[in-house]
Design a protein around this motif. Structure first.
Motif, PDB file in Angstrom:
ATOM      1  N   MET A 147    -109.743 -15.008  23.138  1.00 44.43           N
ATOM      2  CA  MET A 147    -110.884 -16.023  23.929  1.00 44.43           C
ATOM      3  C   MET A 147    -110.700 -15.635  25.348  1.00 44.43           C
ATOM      4  N   VAL A 148    -111.730 -15.434  25.873  1.00 44.19           N
ATOM      5  CA  VAL A 148    -111.977 -14.958  27.519  1.00 44.19           C
ATOM      6  C   VAL A 148    -112.047 -16.364  28.187  1.00 44.19           C
ATOM      7  N   PHE A 149    -112.647 -17.195  27.800  1.00 38.95           N
ATOM      8  CA  PHE A 149    -113.141 -18.449  28.576  1.00 38.95           C
ATOM      9  C   PHE A 149    -112.562 -19.630  28.003  1.00 38.95           C
ATOM     10  N   LYS A 150    -112.145 -20.781  28.650  1.00 31.74           N
ATOM     11  CA  LYS A 150    -111.911 -22.290  28.137  1.00 31.74           C
ATOM     12  C   LYS A 150    -113.230 -22.751  27.840  1.00 31.74           C
ATOM     13  N   PRO A 151    -113.276 -23.506  26.450  1.00 33.51           N
ATOM     14  CA  PRO A 151    -114.596 -24.019  26.220  1.00 33.51           C
ATOM     15  C   PRO A 151    -114.664 -25.304  26.945  1.00 33.51           C
ATOM     16  N   GLU A 152    -116.088 -25.747  26.981  1.00 30.99           N
ATOM     17  CA  GLU A 152    -116.384 -27.059  27.793  1.00 30.99           C
ATOM     18  C   GLU A 152    -116.492 -28.036  26.529  1.00 30.99           C
ATOM     19  N   VAL A 153    -115.755 -28.898  26.451  1.00 33.91           N
ATOM     20  CA  VAL A 153    -115.697 -29.949  25.358  1.00 33.91           C
ATOM     21  C   VAL A 153    -116.016 -31.244  26.179  1.00 33.91           C
ATOM     22  N   LEU A 154    -117.401 -31.499  25.589  1.00 37.05           N
ATOM     23  CA  LEU A 154    -117.959 -32.753  26.191  1.00 37.05           C
ATOM     24  C   LEU A 154    -117.754 -34.006  25.168  1.00 37.05           C
ATOM     25  N   ILE A 155    -117.277 -35.047  25.885  1.00 33.93           N
ATOM     26  CA  ILE A 155    -117.026 -36.137  24.791  1.00 33.93           C
ATOM     27  C   ILE A 155    -117.721 -37.380  25.344  1.00 33.93           C
ATOM     28  N   TYR A 156    -118.536 -38.026  24.306  1.00 34.13           N
ATOM     29  CA  TYR A 156    -119.126 -39.227  24.591  1.00 34.13           C
ATOM     30  C   TYR A 156    -118.972 -40.253  23.616  1.00 34.13           C
ATOM     31  N   ASN A 157    -118.037 -41.239  23.970  1.00 32.17           N
ATOM     32  CA  ASN A 157    -117.586 -42.372  23.286  1.00 32.17           C
ATOM     33  C   ASN A 157    -118.663 -43.379  23.049  1.00 32.17           C
ATOM     34  N   LEU A 158    -119.633 -43.324  22.300  1.00 29.35           N
ATOM     35  CA  LEU A 158    -120.815 -44.420  22.330  1.00 29.35           C
ATOM     36  C   LEU A 158    -120.105 -45.615  21.509  1.00 29.35           C
ATOM     37  N   ASP A 159    -119.078 -45.352  20.855  1.00 24.85           N
ATOM     38  CA  ASP A 159    -118.798 -46.519  19.978  1.00 24.85           C
ATOM     39  C   ASP A 159    -117.559 -47.469  20.648  1.00 24.85           C
ATOM     40  N   ARG A 160    -117.055 -46.830  21.775  1.00 21.58           N
ATOM     41  CA  ARG A 160    -116.027 -47.640  22.620  1.00 21.58           C
ATOM     42  C   ARG A 160    -114.897 -47.881  21.897  1.00 21.58           C
ATOM     43  N   GLN A 161    -114.659 -47.275  20.595  1.00 21.29           N
ATOM     44  CA  GLN A 161    -113.378 -47.439  20.024  1.00 21.29           C
ATOM     45  C   GLN A 161    -112.381 -46.699  20.614  1.00 21.29           C
ATOM     46  N   ASN A 162    -111.149 -46.770  20.247  1.00 19.75           N
ATOM     47  CA  ASN A 162    -109.983 -46.033  20.781  1.00 19.75           C
ATOM     48  C   ASN A 162    -110.233 -44.784  19.996  1.00 19.75           C
ATOM     49  N   ILE A 163    -110.077 -43.551  20.677  1.00 21.65           N
ATOM     50  CA  ILE A 163    -109.819 -42.189  19.870  1.00 21.65           C
ATOM     51  C   ILE A 163    -108.964 -41.468  20.738  1.00 21.65           C
ATOM     52  N   PRO A 164    -108.532 -40.419  19.897  1.00 28.08           N
ATOM     53  CA  PRO A 164    -107.402 -39.406  20.615  1.00 28.08           C
ATOM     54  C   PRO A 164    -107.965 -38.870  21.941  1.00 28.08           C
ATOM     55  N   SER A 165    -107.145 -38.483  22.795  1.00 29.39           N
ATOM     56  CA  SER A 165    -107.547 -37.918  24.016  1.00 29.39           C
ATOM     57  C   SER A 165    -108.380 -36.720  24.043  1.00 29.39           C
ATOM     58  N   LYS A 166    -108.975 -36.445  25.094  1.00 31.55           N
ATOM     59  CA  LYS A 166    -109.988 -35.209  25.481  1.00 31.55           C
ATOM     60  C   LYS A 166    -108.993 -34.110  25.089  1.00 31.55           C
ATOM     61  N   ARG A 167    -107.787 -34.306  25.882  1.00 36.40           N
ATOM     62  CA  ARG A 167    -106.769 -33.177  25.586  1.00 36.40           C
ATOM     63  C   ARG A 167    -106.592 -32.605  24.172  1.00 36.40           C
ATOM     64  N   PHE A 168    -106.502 -33.796  23.349  1.00 34.54           N
ATOM     65  CA  PHE A 168    -106.293 -33.540  21.729  1.00 34.54           C
ATOM     66  C   PHE A 168    -107.470 -32.582  21.418  1.00 34.54           C
ATOM     67  N   PHE A 169    -108.577 -33.208  21.652  1.00 30.76           N
ATOM     68  CA  PHE A 169    -109.789 -32.497  20.990  1.00 30.76           C
ATOM     69  C   PHE A 169    -110.052 -31.119  21.669  1.00 30.76           C
ATOM     70  N   ARG A 170    -109.818 -31.145  22.821  1.00 34.11           N
ATOM     71  CA  ARG A 170    -109.744 -29.586  23.394  1.00 34.11           C
ATOM     72  C   ARG A 170    -108.856 -28.501  23.032  1.00 34.11           C
ATOM     73  N   SER A 171    -107.776 -29.037  22.606  1.00 30.80           N
ATOM     74  CA  SER A 171    -106.781 -28.300  22.030  1.00 30.80           C
ATOM     75  C   SER A 171    -107.461 -27.629  20.699  1.00 30.80           C
ATOM     76  N   ILE A 172    -107.923 -28.681  19.763  1.00 29.71           N
ATOM     77  CA  ILE A 172    -108.586 -28.334  18.494  1.00 29.71           C
ATOM     78  C   ILE A 172    -109.613 -27.463  18.655  1.00 29.71           C
ATOM     79  N   VAL A 173    -110.425 -27.413  19.575  1.00 29.27           N
ATOM     80  CA  VAL A 173    -111.671 -26.710  19.695  1.00 29.27           C
ATOM     81  C   VAL A 173    -111.153 -25.200  20.475  1.00 29.27           C
ATOM     82  N   GLU A 174    -110.344 -25.515  21.251  1.00 29.72           N
ATOM     83  CA  GLU A 174    -109.745 -24.148  21.823  1.00 29.72           C
ATOM     84  C   GLU A 174    -109.028 -23.253  20.840  1.00 29.72           C
TER      85      GLU A 174
END
Length: 151
Positions: free
Chosen positions: A1-28
């Motif tokens: 992969m040439v570029f880092k993905p842009e991972v946009l996170i919208y927590n409309l539920d306001r519950q605790n979720i894992p970090s943006k870093r966690f999700f970015r790693s999965i996506v990457e």
């Protein structure tokens, strides 16, 4: 992969979720395994059970909440600087329903999030599990990506 993905996170539920870093790693790591070459944007939207039920009812005709829904866009746009960027799509996740499944199957919350995001990304790329052959192909790819993430 040439570029880092842009991972946009919208927590409309306001519950605790894992970090943006966690999700970015999965996506990457998923995009690396899928050999993505374009700069890619993906949105993760967290909603409550009521909103997930409404989405599931509207789009799939199923009047119940689910853990995840994927909405592919797969559109190439040009940025202001003239560079190509792929908008892959949106993934809606429901922390309430995810937590119920984690308890029911006695699995790790992070592991389940990993599986759901990988599964959803594959749907954004057009993979399905409508028949045994496509299901097997999708499951094999899910496992391959999950192994890459766990390493």
């Amino acid at each position: 992969m040439v570029f880092k993905p842009e991972v946009l996170i919208y927590n409309l539920d306001r519950q605790n979720i894992p970090s943006k870093r966690f999700f970015r790693s999965i996506v990457e790591k998923s995009l690396i395994e899928l050999k993505e070459k374009e700069k890619t944007d993906i949105s993760l939207i967290f909603v409550n059970s009521r909103d997930m039920r409404r989405l599931n009812n509207y789009w799939r005709g199923k009047n119940k909440a689910t853990t995840v829904l994927s909405f592919p866009l797969n559109e190439i746009v040009l940025t202001k600087s003239g560079k190509r960027e792929k908008i892959l799509g949106d993934i809606f996740l429901c922390p309430e329903e995810i937590k119920k499944q984690v308890k029911k199957f006695d699995i790790s919350l992070n592991f389940f999030y990993q599986k759901l995001v990988i599964h959803s990304i594959l749907h954004l790329y057009g993979y399905t599990h409508g028949n045994k052959e496509s299901q097997k192909k999708m499951e094999c790819l899910e496992d391959k990506i999950l192994q890459a993430i766990i390493k």
